[in-house]
Design an enzyme around this catalytic site. Sequence first.
Site, short mmCIF file in Angstrom:
data_model
loop_
_atom_site.label_atom_id
_atom_site.label_comp_id
_atom_site.label_asym_id
_atom_site.label_seq_id
_atom_site.Cartn_x
_atom_site.Cartn_y
_atom_site.Cartn_z
N LYS A 96 0.86 -1.19 0.00
CA LYS A 96 0.00 0.00 0.00
C LYS A 96 0.88 1.22 0.00
O LYS A 96 2.01 1.20 0.51
CB LYS A 96 -0.87 0.01 1.26
CG LYS A 96 -2.07 0.91 1.18
CD LYS A 96 -3.11 0.30 0.27
CE LYS A 96 -4.51 0.73 0.54
NZ LYS A 96 -5.47 -0.30 0.15
N1 GLU Z 1 -7.21 0.15 -3.13
C1 GLU Z 1 -7.99 -1.02 -3.39
C2 GLU Z 1 -7.98 -1.93 -2.17
O1 GLU Z 1 -7.77 -1.50 -1.07
C3 GLU Z 1 -7.60 -1.71 -4.68
C4 GLU Z 1 -6.22 -2.26 -4.73
C5 GLU Z 1 -5.81 -2.76 -6.10
O2 GLU Z 1 -6.64 -2.77 -7.00
O3 GLU Z 1 -4.65 -3.13 -6.24
O4 GLU Z 1 -8.25 -3.09 -2.26
#
Ligand code: GLU
Length: 408
Positions: A96
């Site tokens: 993240k």
């Molecule tokens: N931000 C989204 C999540 O927390 C999507 C992550 C992604 O598509 O890689 O799952």
Amino acid sequence: MLKTAQDLIKRAGERLGITQADIEYLLKTEAEHEFDIELANGERFKAFRTQHNSVLGPYKGGIRFHPEVDAEEVRALATLMSLKTAAVGLPLGGGKGGVAVDPRQLSQDELEELSRKYVAGLKEYIGPNKDIPAPDVNTNARVMDWMVDEYEKLTGDTSHASFTGKSLERGGSRGREAATGHGGIIVLREVLDELKDDKNPTTIAIQGFGNVGIFFAEIAEKDHANWQLVALTDSSGGVYNPNGLSAKSAHRFKREGGRLVEYGAAHAGTITNDELIATDVDVLVLAALGDVINEQNMYTVRARYVLELANGPISEKAYDYLTKKGIIIIPDILANAGGVVVSYLEWLQNKAREHWPEQRITQELEQYLTAATRNIFKRAVLDKISPKEAAISIAIERILKARNSRRL
Ligand code: GLU
């Protein structure tokens, strides 16, 4: 949120009887990158990318732009991503990123500069086979387009597979923008089905009528005649009508520049975020930020189900309290996994240089999420544990199995 995520892993790990060393392995992050971004106007912002675990595949997870982003929050969210990809059976790890910034204070040019500099600061650590970021809170296809463009300029890559959640013109996938909300619909439908709950109407309140909540609400309205939306809020507050309201019309009002709370005043009635959490509904959907149900307000929840469309919206104490009360919490790592599932499909399309029709995306999204939901709810019944603990247990087992097979 970090403590909540880590305690859940510890608890599930101990119940599964895994060693302390394995628990430590699951808690630790493989790499953390932290740097400053300086804009041409001299303003500086802290930027982060945490790579939690890559045993199942390249790191995957969004990038958020929010004033409250810090190293600890990013670590928690990266940990949740590893559990999420594993719980739904994707060959991906978890990561993240974020920048501590309020994007509403930036001009479009500054936002673009920030996005491009974020990539410049990370270019060695990310890429189609290493770490593939995506949108998260306050980031979208436009931001991903700038980022993929910058990555390709700096590295010479032309696959577009370095970021997902891009616009269709830049190699994005059909269905990606709606995917998180759409996934939440599939999961809720499967849970109600699994529990043979067909109450008519099934009333729903949504906190977070934004990127994710709007799609959830509009698909609910279109595809589920016996689901009835009764309350919607965003950061400004919102609208409440115990006899039902229209997501489409509330969305149109917002799109035309109105505030949701004004829509409430002009239509059925207004509601605050605190009141929404305490509304007497069947399903409470949390689609905003983390830790919104906590020790202060947990006693007020009256819903029978809470769907965690945001990441980590319920604190640990609140989770224990609500679970004891018999409220079914549909866990974030399942409920909001639609986004990363379609991100995975986007990445596959980019690698194969293909564009799949919407129907194929929907079909695959359905398959991943129905299988994951059934698997998690069956496990919960079998082991007499909550769906969240079941989801985490399945994720832990998959991660450790992959790690163990590698060590041989
Ligand atoms: N931000 C989204 C999540 O927390 C999507 C992550 C992604 O598509 O890689 O799952």
